[in-house]
Motif scaffolding. Structure first.
Motif, mmCIF file in Angstrom:
data_model
loop_
_atom_site.group_PDB
_atom_site.id
_atom_site.type_symbol
_atom_site.label_atom_id
_atom_site.label_comp_id
_atom_site.label_asym_id
_atom_site.label_seq_id
_atom_site.Cartn_x
_atom_site.Cartn_y
_atom_site.Cartn_z
ATOM 1 N N VAL A 7 0.797 -1.399 -0.069
ATOM 2 C CA VAL A 7 -0.128 -0.367 0.010
ATOM 3 C C VAL A 7 1.078 1.117 -0.084
ATOM 4 N N PHE A 8 1.919 1.582 0.940
ATOM 5 C CA PHE A 8 2.405 2.293 1.175
ATOM 6 C C PHE A 8 3.618 2.614 -0.077
ATOM 7 N N SER A 9 4.292 1.683 -1.186
ATOM 8 C CA SER A 9 4.966 1.835 -1.577
ATOM 9 C C SER A 9 4.645 2.030 -3.256
ATOM 10 N N ASN A 10 4.130 3.223 -3.287
ATOM 11 C CA ASN A 10 3.230 2.803 -5.239
ATOM 12 C C ASN A 10 3.356 4.571 -4.603
ATOM 13 N N ARG A 11 3.365 4.605 -6.927
ATOM 14 C CA ARG A 11 3.734 5.866 -6.826
ATOM 15 C C ARG A 11 2.667 6.919 -7.044
ATOM 16 N N ARG A 12 1.927 6.599 -6.543
ATOM 17 C CA ARG A 12 0.223 7.645 -6.779
ATOM 18 C C ARG A 12 0.609 8.185 -4.763
ATOM 19 N N VAL A 13 1.024 7.081 -4.102
ATOM 20 C CA VAL A 13 0.665 7.038 -2.366
ATOM 21 C C VAL A 13 2.360 8.075 -2.163
ATOM 22 N N ALA A 14 3.561 7.246 -2.841
ATOM 23 C CA ALA A 14 4.764 8.316 -2.651
ATOM 24 C C ALA A 14 4.474 9.938 -2.831
ATOM 25 N N VAL A 15 3.658 10.473 -3.872
ATOM 26 C CA VAL A 15 3.915 11.817 -4.411
ATOM 27 C C VAL A 15 2.648 12.429 -3.353
ATOM 28 N N LEU A 16 1.787 12.133 -2.578
ATOM 29 C CA LEU A 16 0.838 12.520 -1.912
ATOM 30 C C LEU A 16 1.468 13.021 -0.152
ATOM 31 N N PRO A 73 -6.290 24.507 -16.634
ATOM 32 C CA PRO A 73 -5.857 24.818 -17.521
ATOM 33 C C PRO A 73 -5.261 24.287 -18.431
ATOM 34 N N PRO A 74 -3.573 25.030 -19.176
ATOM 35 C CA PRO A 74 -4.199 24.529 -20.809
ATOM 36 C C PRO A 74 -2.551 23.760 -20.605
ATOM 37 N N PHE A 75 -1.843 23.410 -20.010
ATOM 38 C CA PHE A 75 -0.929 22.465 -19.070
ATOM 39 C C PHE A 75 -0.669 21.230 -18.174
ATOM 40 N N LEU A 76 -1.053 20.105 -17.757
ATOM 41 C CA LEU A 76 -0.430 19.631 -16.951
ATOM 42 C C LEU A 76 -1.774 18.464 -16.587
ATOM 43 N N GLY A 77 -3.396 18.663 -17.337
ATOM 44 C CA GLY A 77 -4.187 18.472 -16.764
ATOM 45 C C GLY A 77 -5.495 19.556 -15.808
ATOM 46 N N ARG A 78 -5.596 18.849 -15.117
ATOM 47 C CA ARG A 78 -7.391 19.718 -14.954
ATOM 48 C C ARG A 78 -6.651 19.796 -12.985
ATOM 49 N N TRP A 82 -3.533 23.715 -12.188
ATOM 50 C CA TRP A 82 -3.600 23.768 -10.920
ATOM 51 C C TRP A 82 -2.710 23.252 -9.491
ATOM 52 N N LEU A 83 -2.074 22.295 -9.742
ATOM 53 C CA LEU A 83 -0.943 22.383 -8.789
ATOM 54 C C LEU A 83 0.015 22.849 -8.864
ATOM 55 N N VAL A 84 0.543 23.174 -9.830
ATOM 56 C CA VAL A 84 1.721 24.353 -10.227
ATOM 57 C C VAL A 84 0.866 25.866 -9.963
ATOM 58 N N VAL A 85 0.131 26.000 -10.609
ATOM 59 C CA VAL A 85 -0.313 27.691 -10.774
ATOM 60 C C VAL A 85 -0.824 28.177 -9.190
ATOM 61 N N THR A 86 -0.949 27.246 -8.436
ATOM 62 C CA THR A 86 -0.849 27.609 -6.939
ATOM 63 C C THR A 86 0.629 27.895 -6.683
ATOM 64 N N GLN A 87 1.046 26.618 -6.626
ATOM 65 C CA GLN A 87 2.185 26.574 -6.130
ATOM 66 C C GLN A 87 3.522 27.505 -6.774
ATOM 67 N N LEU A 88 3.229 28.047 -7.907
ATOM 68 C CA LEU A 88 4.491 28.796 -8.206
ATOM 69 C C LEU A 88 3.435 30.032 -7.758
ATOM 70 N N ALA A 187 7.495 19.972 -8.146
ATOM 71 C CA ALA A 187 8.407 18.303 -8.762
ATOM 72 C C ALA A 187 7.294 17.652 -8.448
ATOM 73 N N ALA A 188 6.681 17.070 -7.073
ATOM 74 C CA ALA A 188 5.722 15.984 -6.827
ATOM 75 C C ALA A 188 4.691 16.221 -7.735
ATOM 76 N N ALA A 189 3.756 17.184 -8.250
ATOM 77 C CA ALA A 189 2.538 18.220 -9.883
ATOM 78 C C ALA A 189 3.688 17.233 -10.605
ATOM 79 N N LEU A 190 4.480 17.683 -10.845
ATOM 80 C CA LEU A 190 5.328 17.115 -12.416
ATOM 81 C C LEU A 190 5.739 14.868 -12.287
ATOM 82 N N TRP A 191 5.642 15.057 -11.087
ATOM 83 C CA TRP A 191 5.894 13.905 -11.171
ATOM 84 C C TRP A 191 4.844 12.725 -10.948
ATOM 85 N N GLY A 192 3.597 12.756 -10.532
ATOM 86 C CA GLY A 192 2.462 12.062 -10.167
ATOM 87 C C GLY A 192 2.331 12.064 -11.553
#
Length: 416
Positions: A7-16, A73-78, A82-88, A187-192
């Motif tokens: 459960v803990f060792s997959n990419r979806r959880v690690a990004v969170l 947003p016009p990049f990376l999906g919904r 938005w994650l990258v927009v708010t973070q930057l 980095a998490a938003a780009l990796w996810g």
């Protein structure tokens, strides 16, 4: 153990974990750390107290959450866009905030702090929606656990670490460092991976109205909302008076800070992480039962402290078990809230549900001083255990009704 590790060792959880860190980071920069900066600069106490109002965006974030469900947003999906927009934008706002002078530019600093709070609340909307959308059902507990862990580490960085840095660096440099740490979230938003969705609402009116309509079409929807308000009631009642109680018993502020805040934080993190694996085995609803009882019963350890007096071993035990069980209850509760959202409207629905959850400590905390004065400390903490009864009674009713229930059905899948 194999189930737990899967459960803990997959990419979806690690990004969170990383997104939880970036979500928790800005909070102290507009509250405790900002107050320390203002005090250090010689700002009067009235202005320092008033600065707490800048946190209002966190309580009303559901007002603009529909925008983040409706528009992409016009990049990376919904969600990731938005994650990258708010973070930057948060990074830029934090750097600008640190460049201001609290004495000569108090109003500009206050307005910028509100902007940082607004952007931080907006990031929270998207992080919560991303988490609800990307996780599979069997991963909800683990996702909730690592999110709590990351959030606490982010708060620790912008709180304790920022104050330590401020003893050696100018405040502007401290805020620049904190802004730089927001790159963890980028980095998490780009990796996810962008979660699959059921499509965006077709109009803003639909984005506002349909999340409500969809939720209230559920069986026993109003009772579900009542459960959300009541579940953390024992923690809210006891937590409101913990610091005054410990001071009254005779513990020093240093002891309270080190044990109740420092050790308590570590225990909360351990509780949340342990809960992630247990939820994968028990399912969300059995976990709510188990952790709900546990988080109430452990309030009795403070009754033990009240009877033992200024006993440090009793304090460490009470803080440890109380925060451990509280972390477990929080992880199960966050997983439960995620299970209630629908992917098309998860930003709006989760923002609404989490805002409702925040009502509990505000309402429950108000009469606790009178209750403690009337009952005395031992009986106050004994009575706080009874706060679990309404929430668990509602949970029992919901499960009997079939409105909720069951067990996480699918076994964890291999890591992505």
């Amino acid at each position: 153990m194999n189930l737990y590790l899967q459960v803990f060792s997959n990419r979806r959880v690690a990004v969170l974990l990383l997104l939880g860190f970036s979500s928790g980071l800005p909070l102290a920069l507009t509250f405790g750390t900002l107050q320390a900066w203002m005090k250090d600069a010689g700002v009067d106490l009235a202005a320092i107290g008033a600065i707490t109002l800048v946190g209002l965006p966190y309580t009303v974030k559901y007002l603009w959450a529909p925008l983040m469900d409706r528009y992409t947003p016009p990049f990376l999906g919904r969600r990731r866009g938005w994650l990258v927009v708010t973070q930057l934008t948060l990074m830029a706002a934090i750097v600008f905030m640190g460049s201001l002078n609290p004495v000569s530019q108090p109003w500009l600093l206050a307005v910028t702090a509100v902007l940082v709070s607004f952007l931080s609340a907006s990031q929270d909307i998207v992080v919560d929606a991303y988490r609800a959308d990307v996780l599979r059902e069997e991963e909800l507990g683990a996702g909730a656990a690592v999110s709590v862990l990351g959030y606490r580490l982010g708060m620790l960085s912008s709180g304790a670490m920022a104050l330590i840095l401020a003893d050696h660096l100018p405040w502007a440099a401290v805020y620049r460092i904190m802004a730089g740490l927001m790159l963890v979230g980028v980095a998490a938003a780009l990796w996810g991976t962008e979660p699959k969705s059921g499509g965006s609402p077709r109009s803003l009116a639909e984005a506002v109205a349909l999340p409500f309509r969809a939720f209230f079409s559920r069986d026993a929807a109003l009772v579900l909302l009542l459960f959300i308000i009541l579940y953390k009631l024992p923690d809210a009642v006891a937590g409101a008076m913990t610091t005054p109680f410990l001071l009254d018993v005779g513990f020093s502020k240093t002891e309270i800070g080190a044990v109740n805040k420092g050790f308590g934080l570590v225990a909360t993190i351990f509780g949340a992480v342990a809960a992630g694996g247990l939820i994968a085995r028990l399912g969300i609803y059995r976990s709510l039962w188990a952790f709900g009882i546990l988080q109430a019963v452990t309030n009795l350890t403070y009754m033990g402290v009240a009877l033992a007096g200024q006993n440090k071993a009793a304090l460490i035990l009470a803080v440890g078990v109380d925060n451990l069980s509280g972390g477990m209850g929080t992880a199960a509760f966050v997983a439960f809230l995620m299970s209630l959202t629908e992917k098309r409207y998860s930003a709006t629905q989760y923002a609404l549900l989490s805002s409702l959850m925040a009502i509990t400590p505000k309402i429950a905390g108000a009469p606790t001083g009178l209750l403690a004065a009337g009952l005395g400390w031992p009986m106050f903490f004994a009575a706080s255990v009874l706060g679990a009864v309404p929430g668990l009674a509602v949970l029992w009713w919901l499960m009997r009704r079939g409105a909720i229930g069951g067990r996480v059905a699918s076994p964890p899948v291999a890591a992505d």
